[in-house]
Design a protein around this motif. Structure first.
Motif, PDB file in Angstrom:
ATOM      1  N   ALA A  91       0.728 -38.696 -11.501  1.00 46.59           N
ATOM      2  CA  ALA A  91       1.883 -38.651 -10.607  1.00 46.59           C
ATOM      3  C   ALA A  91       1.780 -39.630  -9.447  1.00 46.59           C
ATOM      4  CB  ALA A  91       2.050 -37.229 -10.059  1.00 46.59           C
ATOM      5  N   VAL A 211       8.481 -28.963  -9.160  1.00 48.14           N
ATOM      6  CA  VAL A 211       8.383 -29.979 -10.214  1.00 48.14           C
ATOM      7  C   VAL A 211       8.726 -29.303 -11.539  1.00 48.14           C
ATOM      8  CG1 VAL A 211       6.835 -31.514 -11.489  1.00 48.14           C
ATOM      9  CG2 VAL A 211       6.640 -31.329  -9.003  1.00 48.14           C
ATOM     10  N   GLY A 214       6.451 -29.094 -15.653  1.00 46.13           N
ATOM     11  CA  GLY A 214       5.054 -29.477 -15.534  1.00 46.13           C
ATOM     12  C   GLY A 214       4.174 -28.629 -16.430  1.00 46.13           C
ATOM     13  N   MET A 218       4.316 -26.118 -10.506  1.00 45.74           N
ATOM     14  CA  MET A 218       3.923 -27.179  -9.590  1.00 45.74           C
ATOM     15  C   MET A 218       5.030 -27.467  -8.603  1.00 45.74           C
ATOM     16  SD  MET A 218       2.244 -29.797 -12.372  1.00 45.74           S
ATOM     17  CE  MET A 218       1.594 -30.889 -11.131  1.00 45.74           C
ATOM     18  N   GLY A 249       7.600 -34.464 -13.564  1.00 48.70           N
ATOM     19  CA  GLY A 249       7.598 -33.442 -14.609  1.00 48.70           C
ATOM     20  C   GLY A 249       7.712 -34.041 -15.992  1.00 48.70           C
ATOM     21  N   MET A 252       4.372 -35.826 -16.881  1.00 46.28           N
ATOM     22  CA  MET A 252       3.295 -34.893 -17.187  1.00 46.28           C
ATOM     23  C   MET A 252       3.535 -34.151 -18.488  1.00 46.28           C
ATOM     24  SD  MET A 252       1.962 -33.325 -13.597  1.00 46.28           S
ATOM     25  CE  MET A 252       0.783 -34.295 -12.649  1.00 46.28           C
ATOM     26  N   SER A 253       4.785 -33.856 -18.800  1.00 51.03           N
ATOM     27  CA  SER A 253       5.074 -33.162 -20.057  1.00 51.03           C
ATOM     28  C   SER A 253       4.780 -34.067 -21.255  1.00 51.03           C
ATOM     29  CB  SER A 253       6.534 -32.703 -20.100  1.00 51.03           C
ATOM     30  OG  SER A 253       7.422 -33.808 -20.117  1.00 51.03           O
TER      31      SER A 253
END
Length: 260
Positions: A91, A211, A214, A218, A249, A252-253
């Motif tokens: 991030a 977020v 995530g 988060m 998000g 990270m996903s």
């Protein structure tokens, strides 16, 4: 596909799984327990629990107290800090861009064991700026990220968390009654952001959004001196923070391992 699953299962080492399960159970019991309590909670045989504890103690990830209870050991700390930094690492580019737009420190935090833990920060370029140590844990009730996450939960779950963690007072503005916080949560949910208004530290204001999507609950926050974090700043910052939170998000996903 079935053959692949069987092959993966055949490579799993039972003693490693048991050791990690024991550590997780120990953490769930508050980080400290007797061998008997661990035996009951894990369902493992007594000799197995003692062998695991002996090995983990030798590695420094568990230590025995003077009253013969076992506690989580100091060698877990650098492992946890390293994992925390790695989790927040993807991030950083989005956080850096947000700092460039807003000029204040940007933090990323995740919920863990009914607390929040800071997993990333990009500091403000100002001489007077807020600094939050990566890995630091904080209560949900007195932080912007914590309140933003609580606003998305069922009130019964919120009460359960507040009862478990307590609501310690950090400043004269910290909310210390569940009812006072619960009154705020519908407004936080409706407006899509939360404020820590000198509730962690006098002279410091923190603005936070959730977020989405995530790998765990988060939130993204921006913090700075109250004089710079005025209402006009909040109105300008919230749309930018929401956009950044969505980008984080999504990123990270994509990086999270798929299950199933």
């Amino acid at each position: 596909m079935e053959a692949t699953v069987r092959d993966a299962d055949s490579q799993r080492v039972q003693v490693v799984e048991r050791a990690f399960n024991l550590l997780n159970v120990l953490a769930g019991l508050g980080g400290c327990a007797t061998a008997g309590e661990l035996k009951a909670a894990t369902g493992l045989a007594g000799p197995t629990v003692h062998r695991l504890l002996h090995t983990l103690t030798g590695l420094g990830v568990v230590h025995q107290l003077s009253d013969r209870r076992y506690a989580l050991g100091a060698n877990l700390v650098p492992l946890g800090e390293s994992a925390t930094r790695q989790l927040g690492g993807p991030a950083v580019p989005q956080m850096q861009a947000l700092v460039a737009e807003l000029g204040e420190s940007v933090n990323l935090a995740a919920m863990e064991s009914e607390m929040i833990v800071y997993i990333g920060q990009v500091p403000s370029p100002h001489t007077m700026r807020m600094f939050t140590e990566v890995g630091r844990r904080a209560h949900l009730h007195s932080t912007g990220v914590g309140k933003a996450l609580l606003a998305g939960m069922d009130p019964a779950r919120v009460r359960e968390i507040l009862t478990a963690t307590g609501m310690p007072s950090l400043t004269e503005k910290t909310l210390t009654r569940p009812e006072a916080l619960l009154e705020q949560l519908p407004r936080i949910a409706a407006q899509g952001y939360a404020l820590d208004d000198e509730e962690q530290e006098m002279g410091v204001r923190c603005l936070a959004v959730v977020v989405p999507h995530g790998p765990s609950p988060m939130g993204l926050s921006v913090s700075g001196p109250t004089g710079r974090m005025h209402d006009g700043f909040v109105r300008h910052a919230v749309p930018l923070m929401r956009r950044t939170a969505v980008e984080i998000g999504r990123r990270m996903s994509r990086l999270s391992p798929r299950r199933g």
